[in-house]
Scaffold this active site. Structure first.
Site, PDB file in Angstrom:
ATOM      1  N   GLY A  46       6.688   8.680  -8.917  1.00 38.39           N
ATOM      2  CA  GLY A  46       6.225   7.793  -9.834  1.00 38.39           C
ATOM      3  C   GLY A  46       4.969   7.571  -9.811  1.00 38.39           C
ATOM      4  O   GLY A  46       4.001   6.912 -10.548  1.00 38.39           O
ATOM      5  N   GLY A  48       2.097   9.123  -9.402  1.00 43.08           N
ATOM      6  CA  GLY A  48       1.212   9.919 -10.208  1.00 43.08           C
ATOM      7  C   GLY A  48       0.653  11.293  -9.419  1.00 43.08           C
ATOM      8  O   GLY A  48      -0.504  11.671  -9.655  1.00 43.08           O
ATOM      9  N   SER A  70       2.072   7.252   3.292  1.00 46.09           N
ATOM     10  CA  SER A  70       0.762   7.046   2.192  1.00 46.09           C
ATOM     11  C   SER A  70      -0.022   8.266   2.590  1.00 46.09           C
ATOM     12  O   SER A  70      -1.291   8.127   2.216  1.00 46.09           O
ATOM     13  CB  SER A  70       0.136   5.952   2.123  1.00 46.09           C
ATOM     14  OG  SER A  70       0.719   4.922   1.282  1.00 46.09           O
ATOM     15  N   ALA A 115     -11.331  10.046  -0.972  1.00 49.78           N
ATOM     16  CA  ALA A 115     -10.117   9.268  -0.996  1.00 49.78           C
ATOM     17  C   ALA A 115      -9.320   8.875   0.108  1.00 49.78           C
ATOM     18  O   ALA A 115      -9.306   9.622   1.072  1.00 49.78           O
ATOM     19  CB  ALA A 115      -9.328   9.779  -2.207  1.00 49.78           C
ATOM     20  N   VAL A 118      -3.299   4.324  -1.097  1.00 53.13           N
ATOM     21  CA  VAL A 118      -3.425   3.195  -1.710  1.00 53.13           C
ATOM     22  C   VAL A 118      -2.051   2.507  -2.185  1.00 53.13           C
ATOM     23  O   VAL A 118      -1.822   1.547  -2.665  1.00 53.13           O
ATOM     24  CB  VAL A 118      -4.033   3.756  -3.379  1.00 53.13           C
ATOM     25  CG1 VAL A 118      -3.264   4.688  -3.870  1.00 53.13           C
ATOM     26  CG2 VAL A 118      -4.449   2.290  -4.186  1.00 53.13           C
ATOM     27  N   GLU A 134       0.441   1.341  -0.332  1.00 50.27           N
ATOM     28  CA  GLU A 134       1.404   0.430   0.241  1.00 50.27           C
ATOM     29  C   GLU A 134       0.969  -0.705   0.969  1.00 50.27           C
ATOM     30  O   GLU A 134       1.458  -1.716   1.434  1.00 50.27           O
ATOM     31  CB  GLU A 134       2.243   1.409   1.584  1.00 50.27           C
ATOM     32  CG  GLU A 134       3.071   2.554   0.971  1.00 50.27           C
ATOM     33  CD  GLU A 134       3.589   3.208   2.189  1.00 50.27           C
ATOM     34  OE1 GLU A 134       4.732   2.785   2.779  1.00 50.27           O
ATOM     35  OE2 GLU A 134       3.473   4.394   2.607  1.00 50.27           O
TER      36      GLU A 134
END
Ligand code: FES
Ligand code: FES
Lengths: 154, 790
Positions: free
Chosen positions: B496, B498, B537, B744, B747, B749
């Site tokens: 989910g 992405g 994450s 990067a 993002v 949690e």
């Protein structure tokens, strides 16, 4: 005791032999083989199983298949025309209104039913119309924005 | 900031049309010829001995193909945690005794679900009830019922199987203590002595369910050659296939976890579950595919829910608000099995140590067995519990000191470049900016404390971008196709968030292509290389880096070919839009498709395959008896992560003082996830977490009475609906993380752990009273208001 019933799904006629206690959801998924309506509760509390019955959204886990005879049933497999997506499908994708996608089929159909009946809904009316469709991923606002955009461009 | 052409763009997800048309197949949608349906018989008692199980009547029912009990599945234990110190404590089916209502006792495979269900009713189990204990503080007392006998590992532990030579010890859960943690920084006693003001409080955080919309389920199919194919609703295949192989006693290479779309996970599908093993055992026994899909009430009452914490927090501050010391004591009411407790108790310290600079800390935790549904990870895995406790108390301290809660937080933040007590370094640290922007956007200065019936609150959160525990790494491949496009193989699982889209963007950016030029193959354990999954994450930071390196490797190969084909030097070349050209003369060019052919014709048949890999924390490694970089979870030593995701949130609420009802008016989430690889995705992750946090604060709790979950339906367990969601403002503070792919990091949690205390503090601010437990129901709110009035 199975009985023979006729169901019109996405404009196509299907003849299936089903037990009278089978739900429309089970028959669409297991007998007809369209898996877009999802089961997330089976007790009428999530609307992941939404299909349109004569244009009205219903929780297909609560409808018996035999009750749906001679009615028009729509699932999202019948929304797009070939590779041409329905404007709602397209808007959902562009707005990020889809994450895991499990609620998406039901959500799209609730949105379609709303716009068919009320082509210019307010944001509040949109929230109301999808208030029974649970989504754990998106936080809903992108879904509302997608529906609003389609309404405004109609 | 550097300009990218694919990275940083709000590209719609690559699986969007599949999901919008119903073509995407989830585990629940997959059916195989000859497939049987499995059902599980569960314990009706919270604690009981199994005296006998008679399956003969069930076996005799026409249509029943197999019935299995603990005798068939055996005593190979599995768990989320399986280390020499804390060996696994759970079996696929109960052996000799059951420890919670809903525990798996037997399983059936039959030709239809109805038949399987009927067969369950024919299995006769004789139990002898044992005294049960539900309260963790009772469970720790001498003389309390003992839930686990001494656990003696029957196999090597997972830790050993992953390369650490350490002899497993039997675990004796004296006083039902499942595990403990003690982390110290500085000298807490001394810190309290130096404080002007000390506050001590207890906070209670209940267990909540993930409610991924797709229920848990598995389809397993053994073929005659001994290969096991499974389709699972999951978050990463390494853990699943490891445990499937181990419990079934088959080689891991003979287990294939197939790609499925996953209808949400949120930490709730991370560990191995008995139903997955049982589908496989039943398939092995019957020689036919077996599918087990749990009902919503089975998910809600038998699959791990979030960890239940009782948190005592003592904080000492100077008059000016400088935090001098903090002592945290957690009782983690684990339930019948340990699951993730050792990890959670340590994470409860380390997720937040990047936020505030607290020189003296004592962090203690104890995991306790009770006769209840066991708990496990859920989005943020203990961040939300500890954030609620600590951030609630900070607001109380701010009030007592007469300091603006925003200022109190700003004053105690760490700084970019800080080295944390364990050696982690904050190379990126956008939290101060997150707080400032959240305050600005929410109108904090103008509105806080100035609106009747309304309140505002702040919260902060921190999170790893992948961690050192588990063998936390990832590898990826790319292969050039004849048309000049690439196929990317990544072991990430699309549940989910992405990842398929983000990984394609990373590969495309590196190769100078568009996202349409990348075909992603993910989530298939047979085709894709090692990848722990999107745990802690680490998806973008770890797997994204592996993907970038695989693409970079292919790029180097392409350029090397092009130097020959174009008869020039490598530094003269540029790669973009599917072409490699000479910078000074862009017409002198070859296409990537040309280079495919060149490789085969002129380079001995090499068509270009790129490989990349990385691990979450480079400085830590376990091999044999020694560790590279010390690491001890239970003492909080060693490096934990290479990059922290950070977030600040501010919520505004209105409370109806007659009814105690809360209306959330606005939530601002400002998050530092480094570079936004895909802003649409980042917004989606942040809005998702804000929405989830509304449920956490206002109504979610899995209520357990005498060991029984009493609200196991979506009617009784409410999650937020579209009408519960206010305006959500998301702000992305992109502090470039030099070690992450294109800068990067995490993002998915952190924000939940920031929004929960923000809403909670806003409610308390509105009513002028304090509530020490979640959820903040109207009853609790009215009571707190009454208490406040005296
Ligand atoms: S499955 Fe029908 S409402 Fe949930
Ligand atoms: S997108 Fe996952 S439940 Fe809505």
């Amino acid at each position: 005791m199975k009985q023979l019933i006729q169901l019109t799904v996405n404009g196509e006629l299907h003849e299936v032999r089903v037990e009278p206690w089978k739900t429309l959801l089970e028959v669409i998924r297991d007998d007809i083989g369209l898996t877009s309506p999802k089961e997330a509760c089976s007790t009428g509390e999530c609307s992941a199983c939404t299909v349109l019955l004569n244009g009205k959204p219903v929780n297909s886990c609560l409808v018996l298949a035999v009750e749906a005879q001679s009615k028009d049933i729509l699932t999202i497999e019948g929304l797009s025309q070939g590779s041409k997506l329905h404007p709602l499908q397209d808007a959902f994708i562009r707005h990020g209104a889809i994450q895991c996608g499990f609620c998406t089929p039901g959500m799209l159909l609730s949105a379609k039913a709303l716009l068919d009946e009320n082509p210019q809904p307010t944001e509040e009316e949109i929230r109301e119309a999808i208030s029974g469709n649970l989504c754990r991923c998106t936080g809903y606002n992108k879904i509302v924005e997608a529906i609003l955009e389609v309404a405004q461009s109609q | 900031m550097q300009q990218y052409s694919v990275v940083g763009k709000p590209i719609p997800r690559v699986d969007g049309s599949l999901k919008a048309t119903g073509e995407a197949k989830f585990t629940v949608d997959i059916a195989l010829p000859g497939m049987l349906y499995g059902k599980i018989l569960r314990s009706p008692y919270p604690h009981a001995k199994i005296l006998s199980i008679d399956t003969s009547k069930a076996e005799a029912l026409p249509g029943v193909k197999a019935v299995i009990t603990g005798k068939d599945t055996g005593e190979v234990r599995f768990s989320f945690i399986d280390t020499p110190r804390y060996p696994a404590d759970q079996c696929p089916l109960a052996i000799d005794k059951v420890r919670f209502i809903g525990e798996e006792v037997a399983a059936v495979a039959a030709v239809s679900e109805d038949t399987a269900q009927e067969a369950l009713g024919l299995i006769e189990v004789e139990y002898e009830e044992l005294p049960a204990v539900f309260d963790p503080e009772e469970a720790m007392k001498d003389g309390a019922p003992r839930i686990h006998d001494k656990i003696t590992p029957t196999t090597t532990t997972a830790w050993e199987d992953f390369g650490v030579t350490r002899e497993a010890r039997p675990y004796d859960a004296v006083n039902n203590i499942s595990n403990q943690v003690l982390i110290t920084v500085g000298d807490a006693e001394q810190g309290f002595k130096e404080s002007d003001h000390i506050r001590q409080n207890r906070f209670v955080i209940p267990t909540t369910s993930h409610i991924a919309l797709e229920p848990h389920g598995a389809l397993a199919s053994f073929d005659s050659a001994g290969k096991l194919n499974v389709w699972l609703s999951h978050m990463g295949y390494e853990h699943k296939r490891y445990w499937l192989a181990k419990t079934l006693g088959i080689p891991i290479s003979k287990v294939r976890v197939n790609k499925t779309y996953v209808g949400g996970a949120f930490g709730g599908k991370i560990s191995l579950f008995p139903y997955e093993l049982l589908a496989a055992f039943l398939s092995k026994k019957t020689g036919r595919p077996v599918k087990i899909i749990l009902s919503r009430s089975e998910v809600l009452s038998t699959c791990h829910t979030s960890r239940r914490f009782i948190v005592d927090v003592k904080t000492g501050v100077k008059r000016d608000g400088t935090i001098m010391a903090q002592h945290i004591k957690i009782i983690d009411d684990a339930g019948a099995y340990r699951s993730s407790s050792p990890t959670a108790l340590y994470l409860a310290h380390v997720f937040r140590h990047a936020i505030y600079n607290i020189p003296n800390v004592r962090h203690e935790g104890v995991g306790v067995y009770t006769n209840k549904l066991f708990t496990g990870p859920k989005r943020g895995h203990s961040l939300q519990q500890i954030s609620f406790a600590v951030e609630s108390q900070l607001d109380m301290i701010a009030e007592e000191l007469g300091i603006d809660p925003l200022e109190l937080r700003l004053k105690n933040l760490r700084k970019k470049g800080d080295i944390l007590p364990n050696g982690d370094r904050l190379d990126s640290y956008g939290l101060p900016e997150c707080l400032r922007l959240a305050a600005e956007s929410s109108g904090w200065k103008q509105k806080w404390g100035k609106q009747p019936n309304r309140g505002m609150g702040i919260g902060t959160g921190g999170m790893f971008s992948g961690g050192h525990n588990y063998p936390f790494g990832s590898a990826a491949f790319v292969k050039l196709n004849p048309d000049g496009r690439f196929t990317l193989f990544t072991g990430q699982t699309e549940f989910g968030g992405g990842v398929d889209t983000v990984m394609a963007q990373i590969a495309a950016e590196e190769l100078g292509l568009t996202i349409d030029d990348i075909v992603v193959v993910s989530g298939d354990s047979e085709l894709c290389p090692y990848d722990i999954g999107n745990w802690l994450s680490g998806g973008v930071y770890v797997s994204g880096q592996a993907v970038r390196r695989a693409a970079a490797d292919a790029k180097q190969q392409l350029l090397a070919y092009a130097t020959e084909a174009l008869e020039t030097k490598i530094d003269q070349l540029e790669i973009n839009n599917g072409r490699i050209y000479v910078k000074a003369n862009p017409d002198k060019a070859v296409s990537l498709s040309d280079m495919y052919k060149y490789g085969i014709q002129m380079r001995g048949g090499d068509p270009i395959l790129g490989k990349g890999y990385t691990k979450a924390v480079q400085d830590v490694g376990f091999w044999g008896g020694s560790f590279k970089g010390t690491a001890a979870l239970s003492q909080g030593r060693g490096r934990f992560t290479d990059a922290y995701g950070l977030a600040a949130a501010i919520a505004e609420v209105e409370v109806d003082k007659e009814t105690g009802k809360v209306k959330v008016l606005h939530i601002v989430v400002a998050d530092d996830c480094g570079t936004d690889i895909n802003p649409l995705n980042v917004e989606g992750q942040l809005e998702s977490q804000a929405a989830m946090a509304i449920g956490d604060v206002l109504f979610e709790e899995v209520v357990i009475e005498e060991g029984r979950v009493i609200n196991p339906t979506l009617g009784d367990y409410k999650i937020p609906g579209a009408l519960d969601i206010p305006k959500l403002t998301t702000i992305s503070v992109q502090d470039y993380e030099p070690k992450g792919p294109f800068g990067a990091k995490e993002v998915g949690e952190t924000a939940r752990g920031a929004v929960i205390p923000a809403i909670a503090n806003a409610i308390c601010n509105a009513i002028g009273g304090r509530i020490y437990s979640l959820p903040m129901t109207p009853d609790k709110i009215l009571k707190a208001m009454k208490d406040e009035k005296g």
